[in-house]
Scaffold this active site. Structure first.
Site, mmCIF file in Angstrom:
data_model
loop_
_atom_site.group_PDB
_atom_site.id
_atom_site.type_symbol
_atom_site.label_atom_id
_atom_site.label_comp_id
_atom_site.label_asym_id
_atom_site.label_seq_id
_atom_site.Cartn_x
_atom_site.Cartn_y
_atom_site.Cartn_z
ATOM 1 N N ASP A 250 -7.416 -9.641 9.670
ATOM 2 C CA ASP A 250 -7.263 -8.401 8.903
ATOM 3 C C ASP A 250 -8.627 -7.752 8.671
ATOM 4 O O ASP A 250 -8.802 -6.541 8.883
ATOM 5 C CB ASP A 250 -6.574 -8.696 7.573
ATOM 6 C CG ASP A 250 -6.411 -7.459 6.702
ATOM 7 O OD1 ASP A 250 -6.022 -6.403 7.222
ATOM 8 O OD2 ASP A 250 -6.661 -7.552 5.485
ATOM 9 N N LYS B 46 0.812 -1.216 0.000
ATOM 10 C CA LYS B 46 0.000 0.000 0.000
ATOM 11 C C LYS B 46 0.847 1.268 0.000
ATOM 12 O O LYS B 46 0.336 2.344 -0.295
ATOM 13 C CB LYS B 46 -0.949 0.013 1.206
ATOM 14 C CG LYS B 46 -2.158 -0.894 1.032
ATOM 15 C CD LYS B 46 -3.149 -0.712 2.158
ATOM 16 C CE LYS B 46 -4.409 -1.548 1.921
ATOM 17 N NZ LYS B 46 -5.393 -1.399 3.013
#
Length: 319
Positions: A272, A193
């Site tokens: 997650d 990311k």
């Protein structure tokens, strides 16, 4: 009373944590309204009067603010104070200090061109997380209650790493070295990311198709960046590459079926999503742990490994 949103460059610290300190190691700030600039509450080096801080808590103000650049020093001071307290220090304080001590380094190193420093940091923090979870004897529900849930890189990765270790232990993993590998890889799971523009990551409205495509490339970007390293195992790399794959083949980046997803990746996928749902995001408010559990349960089988969801839900409900 709701807490104001901190000004850019500042982050909130629970007052209860600061009450463990006799002096302010860094400048501390107070923010009365979301539109106001933080005002200096106590200058670094001065004695911390606990009575006024406790009064703030009594009227519903639970946070003081510090500069992002001071987090590492504050976290180190808190950890020293907690260690000096020995076994009397509650697990909540230990974990909060761990997150703050790691915060500044994570935020600084995750954006470096060469990821080597972040990998080394992930390993160090992973080791600390395993040590904390093994020694503090904190229940998963307690860890959820003490963990931060704001929108910062260090919050999400340390939460996911901690939840991953707990779930791994519940699934029968007892080897410390293996648990540390899991924690390290969970710290690295969103490394890709860092290649996505912040304006997309922080977008408060629906992503367009191109933006969605960029987001869904992050497992591949992270894997490519890490796959030539000799200090990461295959399963660690699969956590990075496969944590968004689904059991029914509807995930990304490849769309593989559950039989081809690494068990560690299946495990991290569960926690997650749990942390993502219960944490603040620019585009939505956090949901409750109960709602997140309901989402995981409804999607166990097609999206998530059913046995791992069952194990995680059971752990969270333990009292």
């Amino acid at each position: 009373m709701g807490q104001p949103f901190p000004a850019v460059g500042y982050i909130h610290v629970p007052i209860d944590l600061l009450l463990r300190l006799n002096a302010a190691p860094v400048d501390l700030f107070f923010q009365s309204h979301s539109s106001s600039e933080p005002a200096l509450y106590c200058r670094a080096g001065l004695t911390l009067d606990h009575a006024p801080l406790s009064n703030l808590v009594e009227v519903g103000i639970c946070d003081i603010y510090v500069r992002m650049g001071d987090l590492q020093e504050l976290g180190a001071s808190l950890r020293d104070a907690i260690r000096a307290g020995g076994d009397e220090a509650p697990g909540a304080d230990q974990f909060a200090a761990l997150q703050l001590a790691a915060a500044a380094e994570i935020e600084q190193t995750v954006r470096l061109v060469d990821c080597s420093k972040f990998v080394a940091l992930a390993r160090d923090i992973g080791r600390d997380i395993v040590s904390f979870i093994s020694s503090a004897k904190v229940l998963p529900s307690e860890l959820f209650n003490i963990a931060r849930h704001d929108y910062n890189t260090f919050v999400h990765v340390t939460n996911v790493a901690s939840y991953s270790v707990i779930l791994a232990e519940r699934l029968g993993v007892s080897d410390v070295a293996e648990l540390e590998q899991i924690a390290t890889a969970a710290m690295l799971h969103d490394l890709g990311k860092r290649h996505i523009p912040l304006k997309i990551l922080n977008k408060s409205t629906r992503l367009d198709p191109h933006e969605r495509e960029l987001i869904e490339l992050h497992p591949t970007r992270g894997y490519v960046e890490l796959c030539t390293r000799a200090d990461l195992t295959h399963s660690q790399l699969m956590i990075v590459y496969q944590h968004h794959e689904r059991i029914d083949g509807g995930g990304y980046p490849v769309g593989v079926l559950g039989t081809d997803i690494d068990p560690w990746a299946k495990m991290v996928a569960v926690v997650d999503v749990f942390d993502a749902l219960t944490g603040k995001r620019p585009y939505r408010r956090p949901t409750t742990a109960a709602n997140a559990i309901d989402f995981l349960t409804r999607n166990a089988g097609p999206h998530f490994d059913a046995e791992m969801v069952k194990c995680w839900v059971s752990a969270l409900k333990q009292t």
